[in-house]
Design a protein around this motif. Structure first.
Motif, PDB file in Angstrom:
ATOM      1  N   SER A 190      30.572 -11.382  -5.097  1.00  0.00           N
ATOM      2  CA  SER A 190      30.921 -10.801  -3.805  1.00  0.00           C
ATOM      3  C   SER A 190      29.659 -10.355  -3.068  1.00  0.00           C
ATOM      4  CB  SER A 190      31.848  -9.594  -4.006  1.00  0.00           C
ATOM      5  OG  SER A 190      31.146  -8.538  -4.649  1.00  0.00           O
ATOM      6  N   ARG A 191      29.815 -10.077  -1.767  1.00  0.00           N
ATOM      7  CA  ARG A 191      28.674  -9.592  -0.994  1.00  0.00           C
ATOM      8  C   ARG A 191      28.156  -8.281  -1.558  1.00  0.00           C
ATOM      9  NH1 ARG A 191      29.338  -9.444   5.396  1.00  0.00           N
ATOM     10  NH2 ARG A 191      29.493 -11.676   4.915  1.00  0.00           N
ATOM     11  N   TRP A 192      29.076  -7.427  -2.034  1.00  0.00           N
ATOM     12  CA  TRP A 192      28.651  -6.148  -2.612  1.00  0.00           C
ATOM     13  C   TRP A 192      27.837  -6.368  -3.880  1.00  0.00           C
ATOM     14  CZ3 TRP A 192      26.913  -1.654  -2.564  1.00  0.00           C
ATOM     15  CH2 TRP A 192      26.961  -0.816  -3.681  1.00  0.00           C
ATOM     16  N   ASP A 193      28.196  -7.386  -4.667  1.00  0.00           N
ATOM     17  CA  ASP A 193      27.435  -7.676  -5.878  1.00  0.00           C
ATOM     18  C   ASP A 193      26.001  -8.032  -5.531  1.00  0.00           C
ATOM     19  OD1 ASP A 193      29.478  -7.246  -7.726  1.00  0.00           O
ATOM     20  OD2 ASP A 193      30.286  -9.256  -7.442  1.00  0.00           O
ATOM     21  N   GLY A 194      25.823  -8.804  -4.462  1.00  0.00           N
ATOM     22  CA  GLY A 194      24.465  -9.153  -4.046  1.00  0.00           C
ATOM     23  C   GLY A 194      23.689  -7.932  -3.583  1.00  0.00           C
ATOM     24  N   ILE A 195      24.341  -7.076  -2.799  1.00  0.00           N
ATOM     25  CA  ILE A 195      23.673  -5.847  -2.334  1.00  0.00           C
ATOM     26  C   ILE A 195      23.347  -4.945  -3.519  1.00  0.00           C
ATOM     27  CG2 ILE A 195      23.978  -3.746  -0.957  1.00  0.00           C
ATOM     28  CD1 ILE A 195      25.765  -5.378   0.917  1.00  0.00           C
ATOM     29  N   PHE A 198      20.356  -6.122  -5.404  1.00  0.00           N
ATOM     30  CA  PHE A 198      19.117  -5.824  -4.684  1.00  0.00           C
ATOM     31  C   PHE A 198      18.728  -4.352  -4.857  1.00  0.00           C
ATOM     32  CE2 PHE A 198      16.882  -4.270  -0.943  1.00  0.00           C
ATOM     33  CZ  PHE A 198      15.830  -5.170  -0.847  1.00  0.00           C
ATOM     34  N   ILE A 199      19.713  -3.464  -4.706  1.00  0.00           N
ATOM     35  CA  ILE A 199      19.427  -2.027  -4.852  1.00  0.00           C
ATOM     36  C   ILE A 199      18.978  -1.722  -6.275  1.00  0.00           C
ATOM     37  CG2 ILE A 199      20.467   0.282  -4.823  1.00  0.00           C
ATOM     38  CD1 ILE A 199      22.314  -0.716  -2.592  1.00  0.00           C
ATOM     39  N   ILE A 206      13.342   2.803  -3.892  1.00  0.00           N
ATOM     40  CA  ILE A 206      14.271   3.542  -3.033  1.00  0.00           C
ATOM     41  C   ILE A 206      14.264   5.027  -3.394  1.00  0.00           C
ATOM     42  CG2 ILE A 206      16.700   3.815  -2.395  1.00  0.00           C
ATOM     43  CD1 ILE A 206      17.023   0.797  -2.860  1.00  0.00           C
ATOM     44  N   LYS A 207      14.308   5.337  -4.694  1.00  0.00           N
ATOM     45  CA  LYS A 207      14.297   6.736  -5.124  1.00  0.00           C
ATOM     46  C   LYS A 207      12.993   7.422  -4.735  1.00  0.00           C
ATOM     47  CE  LYS A 207      15.879   7.365  -9.386  1.00  0.00           C
ATOM     48  NZ  LYS A 207      16.104   7.074 -10.828  1.00  0.00           N
ATOM     49  N   LEU A 208      11.879   6.707  -4.857  1.00  0.00           N
ATOM     50  CA  LEU A 208      10.587   7.290  -4.495  1.00  0.00           C
ATOM     51  C   LEU A 208      10.526   7.593  -3.002  1.00  0.00           C
ATOM     52  CD1 LEU A 208       7.686   8.088  -5.178  1.00  0.00           C
ATOM     53  CD2 LEU A 208       7.018   5.695  -4.886  1.00  0.00           C
ATOM     54  N   LEU A 209      10.944   6.633  -2.160  1.00  0.00           N
ATOM     55  CA  LEU A 209      10.898   6.848  -0.710  1.00  0.00           C
ATOM     56  C   LEU A 209      11.836   7.980  -0.287  1.00  0.00           C
ATOM     57  CD1 LEU A 209      10.822   3.148   0.558  1.00  0.00           C
ATOM     58  CD2 LEU A 209       8.918   4.768   0.421  1.00  0.00           C
ATOM     59  N   THR A 254      25.046   2.341  -7.363  1.00  0.00           N
ATOM     60  CA  THR A 254      24.760   1.308  -8.357  1.00  0.00           C
ATOM     61  C   THR A 254      24.557   1.880  -9.757  1.00  0.00           C
ATOM     62  OG1 THR A 254      22.376   1.414  -7.887  1.00  0.00           O
ATOM     63  CG2 THR A 254      23.685  -0.165  -6.623  1.00  0.00           C
ATOM     64  N   GLY A 255      24.712   3.205  -9.897  1.00  0.00           N
ATOM     65  CA  GLY A 255      24.549   3.809 -11.214  1.00  0.00           C
ATOM     66  C   GLY A 255      23.107   4.112 -11.563  1.00  0.00           C
TER      67      GLY A 255
END
Length: 456
Positions: A190-195, A198-199, A206-209, A254-255
């Motif tokens: 699914s599109r969510w799986d792709g997102i 990526f995350i 992402i956590k650092l920023l 995403t856990g």
């Protein structure tokens, strides 16, 4: 069978096991995938029965179509599991073979190493070489020959190990590519799986920023407290807080992150909005009071003219006295005024605009002591001031607690960077896990409990 310890591989110029791995664990995973495929095949059989059942009721057509569609997708999943299971089994065989070859090279090296590395007997410095008898010379020649042969065998063992490592790498890449190719089987994520993938891949960045955004907000607030004439734009603070919230929410979904961080960010945004609401009410009260004051002054222009003249004269005396004061006195006076201004701003919840409005209202209350409007407005403004104090105090306390009690990804990254472990491969994969991730065990445990994947 367990592998030799790392130190034994030093004879082959290796600091650790050159062919690590557990083939039996790979085979166990292959077996697990095979059993999952069998289970799915059993479910496909049930769906086949449903699709062919003529007695399924009034929703027969819809149920048959759904069962047939699901059966097709499950068939692809089962085929993928079966294929990957076979690839893993083959990789386990290759790994087993490479480990066996590495042991042969190690055994050969250990057998010849004492001879190959035996010390050469040389005469003491400045002493001539002793003259050997024919028997001694023959014995020396035999030892030299044996040493050369052993060194040759040791070199062969190292070459054999190098070839084994190269073969291992080639087979590992081959089976990895085969496994990755199974994704092209028509079974689409699914599109969510792709997102989500990526995350998950860039969770560290992402956590650092996001953490950097929260630290920038903290720094701006602290700096503004010590600059009386500075107010940080609400839009700037809100933008940074929103960026942190979006980042923490993404990794939480995403856990890879904690929902506690999301809650802290949401609390910060809510308090910012509530403080802005209270400041807006205070602004409105001040503007209304100033409008009434201007109207009142207009009816008593003469009296105000006298008052203005008197005030100008007083200011002139103050300026003259300031000019005559010593540099030390002026510096002390500046420090005192600065300290007073910082203290007043701190009591105003760190808001320059709030301080200015409260100062205006106090001046109006003093200027018009016989008018109930201005004292009442000042009293009401005091309530708004308390609201701003409480809200900003709570927001700053939560922000600092989150940073120090919950750990800082920024500090973890800096610590890892200092020790040469700041990145996992490239700049897009900073390492943000570290010793400061759980400075307060109870809070750290709570963050672990709120790190749960959803939407998968």
């Amino acid at each position: 069978m367990s592998r030799p310890p790392d130190y034994e591989w030093a004879v082959l110029d290796e600091s650790q096991d050159p062919i690590p791995g557990e083939p039996h664990e790979v085979r166990a995973e292959a077996k697990r995938l095979s059993k999952m495929a069998e289970t799915i095949r059993d479910q496909i059989g049930l769906l086949t029965d449903i699709a062919g059942d003529e007695n399924v009721g009034k929703f027969a057509d819809k149920l048959r179509d759904t069962a047939s569609e699901l059966k097709g997708d499950l068939g692809k999943v089962a085929t993928r599991y079966e294929t990957v299971s076979g690839y893993l089994g083959s990789w386990a065989d290759d790994l087993d073979h490479c480990q066996s070859e590495s042991l042969k090279a190690l055994t050969k090296a250990q057998a010849v190493a004492p001879t190959a590395n035996s010390p050469e007997v040389k005469p003491a410095a400045g002493q001539p070489a002793p003259k050997l008898t024919p028997e001694q010379q023959h014995h020396k020649d035999v030892l030299d020959h044996a040493k050369q042969a052993a060194q040759g065998e040791l070199t062969q063992a190292k070459t054999q190990l190098a070839h084994t490592k190269s073969h291992r790498d080639e087979r590992a890449h081959h089976w990895m590519q085969k496994i990755e190719d199974t994704e092209h089987d028509g079974l689409k994520d699914s599109r969510w799986d792709g997102i989500k993938d990526f995350i998950h891949e860039h969770a560290g960045l992402i956590k650092l920023l996001a953490d950097i955004c929260t630290w920038i907000v903290t720094a701006l607030i602290i700096v503004s407290l010590f600059i009386p004439g500075l107010d940080i734009a609400t839009a700037l603070l809100g933008g940074l807080m929103l960026a942190a919230l979006l980042g923490h929410t993404a990794v939480a979904l995403t856990g890879d992150g904690s929902w506690t961080d999301v809650a802290m960010d949401a609390f910060a945004i809510v308090t910012l909005g509530t403080a802005a609401w209270a400041k807006g009410l205070l602004d409105g009260s001040t503007e209304f009071a100033e409008g009434v004051a201007n109207a009142t002054r207009a009816s008593t222009e003469a009296e105000e003219g006298v008052t203005a003249a008197t005030k100008a004269g007083t200011e002139g005396v103050d300026i003259a006295e300031g000019a005559n004061g010593s540099l030390f006195n002026r510096a002390g006076s500046w420090l005192a005024d600065y300290g007073t201004s910082v203290g007043q701003k701190f009591l105003a919840g760190g808001e320059k605009e709030v301080l200015e409005n409260m100062t205006k209202l106090r001046q109006l209350a003093e200027e018009f002591p016989n008018t109930r409007l201005f004292p009442n407005t000042l009293t009401r403004a005091g309530g708004f001031l308390k609201t701003v104090r409480i809200i900003n105090g709570a927001a700053n306390a939560a922000d600092e607690f989150s940073h120090w009690a919950g750990g800082s990804d920024t500090f973890n990254f800096i610590g890892n960077l200092v020790h040469g472990k700041g990145f996992d491969g490239d700049l897009l994969h900073p390492v943000v896990e570290g010793d400061t991730s759980k400075p307060l065990p109870i809070f750290g445990r709570f963050k672990e409990l709120t790190t749960v994947e959803v939407g998968s």
